[in-house]
Design a protein around this motif. Structure first.
Motif, PDB file in Angstrom:
ATOM      1  N   GLU A   1       0.679  -1.462  -0.049  1.00  0.00           N
ATOM      2  CA  GLU A   1      -0.121   0.119   0.037  1.00  0.00           C
ATOM      3  C   GLU A   1       1.326   1.308   0.192  1.00  0.00           C
ATOM      4  O   GLU A   1       0.278   2.339   0.389  1.00  0.00           O
ATOM      5  N   ARG A   2       2.309   1.270  -0.347  1.00  0.00           N
ATOM      6  CA  ARG A   2       3.175   2.164  -0.128  1.00  0.00           C
ATOM      7  C   ARG A   2       2.759   3.368  -0.715  1.00  0.00           C
ATOM      8  O   ARG A   2       2.756   4.806  -0.388  1.00  0.00           O
TER       9      ARG A   2
ATOM     10  N   THR B   1      -0.146   4.306  -2.063  1.00  0.00           N
ATOM     11  CA  THR B   1      -1.138   5.356  -1.509  1.00  0.00           C
ATOM     12  C   THR B   1      -0.856   5.513  -0.740  1.00  0.00           C
ATOM     13  O   THR B   1      -1.795   6.726  -0.279  1.00  0.00           O
ATOM     14  N   LEU B   2      -0.268   5.476   0.329  1.00  0.00           N
ATOM     15  CA  LEU B   2      -0.479   5.620   1.959  1.00  0.00           C
ATOM     16  C   LEU B   2       0.757   7.688   1.661  1.00  0.00           C
ATOM     17  O   LEU B   2       0.212   8.511   2.150  1.00  0.00           O
TER      18      LEU B   2
ATOM     19  N   GLY C   1       0.265   8.229  -1.081  1.00  0.00           N
ATOM     20  CA  GLY C   1      -0.096   9.889  -1.849  1.00  0.00           C
ATOM     21  C   GLY C   1      -1.433  10.696  -0.209  1.00  0.00           C
ATOM     22  O   GLY C   1      -2.156  11.674  -0.561  1.00  0.00           O
ATOM     23  N   SER C   2      -1.714  10.090   0.946  1.00  0.00           N
ATOM     24  CA  SER C   2      -2.847  10.497   1.860  1.00  0.00           C
ATOM     25  C   SER C   2      -1.460  11.136   2.197  1.00  0.00           C
ATOM     26  O   SER C   2      -2.081  12.104   3.057  1.00  0.00           O
ATOM     27  N   TRP C   3      -0.151  11.455   2.607  1.00  0.00           N
ATOM     28  CA  TRP C   3       0.645  11.685   3.022  1.00  0.00           C
ATOM     29  C   TRP C   3       0.999  13.528   2.540  1.00  0.00           C
ATOM     30  O   TRP C   3       1.266  14.245   2.750  1.00  0.00           O
TER      31      TRP C   3
ATOM     32  N   ALA D   1       1.171  15.663  -1.849  1.00  0.00           N
ATOM     33  CA  ALA D   1       0.488  15.548  -3.383  1.00  0.00           C
ATOM     34  C   ALA D   1       1.179  14.395  -3.932  1.00  0.00           C
ATOM     35  O   ALA D   1       2.069  15.479  -5.200  1.00  0.00           O
TER      36      ALA D   1
END
Length: 217
Positions: A14-15, A17-18, A20-22, A24
């Motif tokens: 999931e790296r 995705t993670l 991208g949540s931290w 832009a």
């Protein structure tokens, strides 16, 4: 990014995705090209910023060549693990280099003799990255990282390395190869390392290089 051992495999999937949540996230890819699949190389922004995210298990965190700055430590365990185990000093494997160097010199000379100058130019870059850069760093007590930051950490050696640069010119390429040989000999001698020197291979490879240069002139 330090991950609990039992969660590591799922986090690795999931790296992106993670990340991208931290931040832009603009683009990212894994670091197999540098032998580090735990690494994600990214661009974030705008404004664009290059950020490398390395994901490691808690049990592997203390294995390092230099001390990191810990930005957040949930319970102090990361700092404790660093205190228990000092960094591992990274030095060039001089015997491994010597076992290969004169074969590499012959390879470069054959490409020069064939007029494959793009090959020679690329080969010189490889010599700087794999041999001369690490030797230059070692001369000033720095960790070997190819030619990264060499202009600032070893300015004298970086200046000497300019002689290994060349344009798309056969004569320049030959002189750059000879300069690489001279630097390797001098810097290896200066280490005083007790390694097996392949003098016979050295003599033959250097003679071959000189013969190719003479034939091309």
């Amino acid at each position: 990014m330090v991950i609990d051992d039992e969660a590591f495999d799922s986090v690795m999937k999931e790296r992106l995705t993670l990340i991208g949540s931290w931040a832009a996230l603009v683009a990212g890819f894994t670091g197999e090209h540098v032998g580090e699949p735990r690494l994600i190389v990214t661009l974030v922004g705008p404004p664009l910023l290059h950020v490398d995210f390395k994901f490691v298990r808690v049990s592997d965190f203390a294995e390092r060549v230099e001390d990191p700055d810990i930005l957040w430590d949930r319970d102090g365990g990361l700092a404790d693990s660093l205190a228990e185990r000092p960094p591992t000093t990274s030095v060039p494997d001089l015997q491994r280099i010597e076992d290969r160097f004169w074969i590499w010199v012959h390879y470069g000379a054959t490409k020069l003799g064939r007029g494959e100058l793009f090959e020679v130019i690329g080969f010189l870059g490889y010599l700087r990255e794999a041999v001369l850069g690490p030797l230059a760093s070692a001369r000033v007590g720095a960790a070997p990282r190819g030619v990264r930051h060499l202009e600032s950490i070893a300015p004298d050696e970086a200046r000497d390395l300019r002689a290994t640069l060349c344009g798309y010119d056969r004569h320049e390429a030959g002189q750059a190869l000879l300069a690489g040989v001279r630097l390797y000999r001098r810097w290896l001698d200066d280490t005083g390392a007790a390694i097996e020197r392949h003098r016979h291979a050295e003599r033959l490879a250097v003679r071959y290089l000189h013969d190719v240069i003479d034939q091309a002139s």
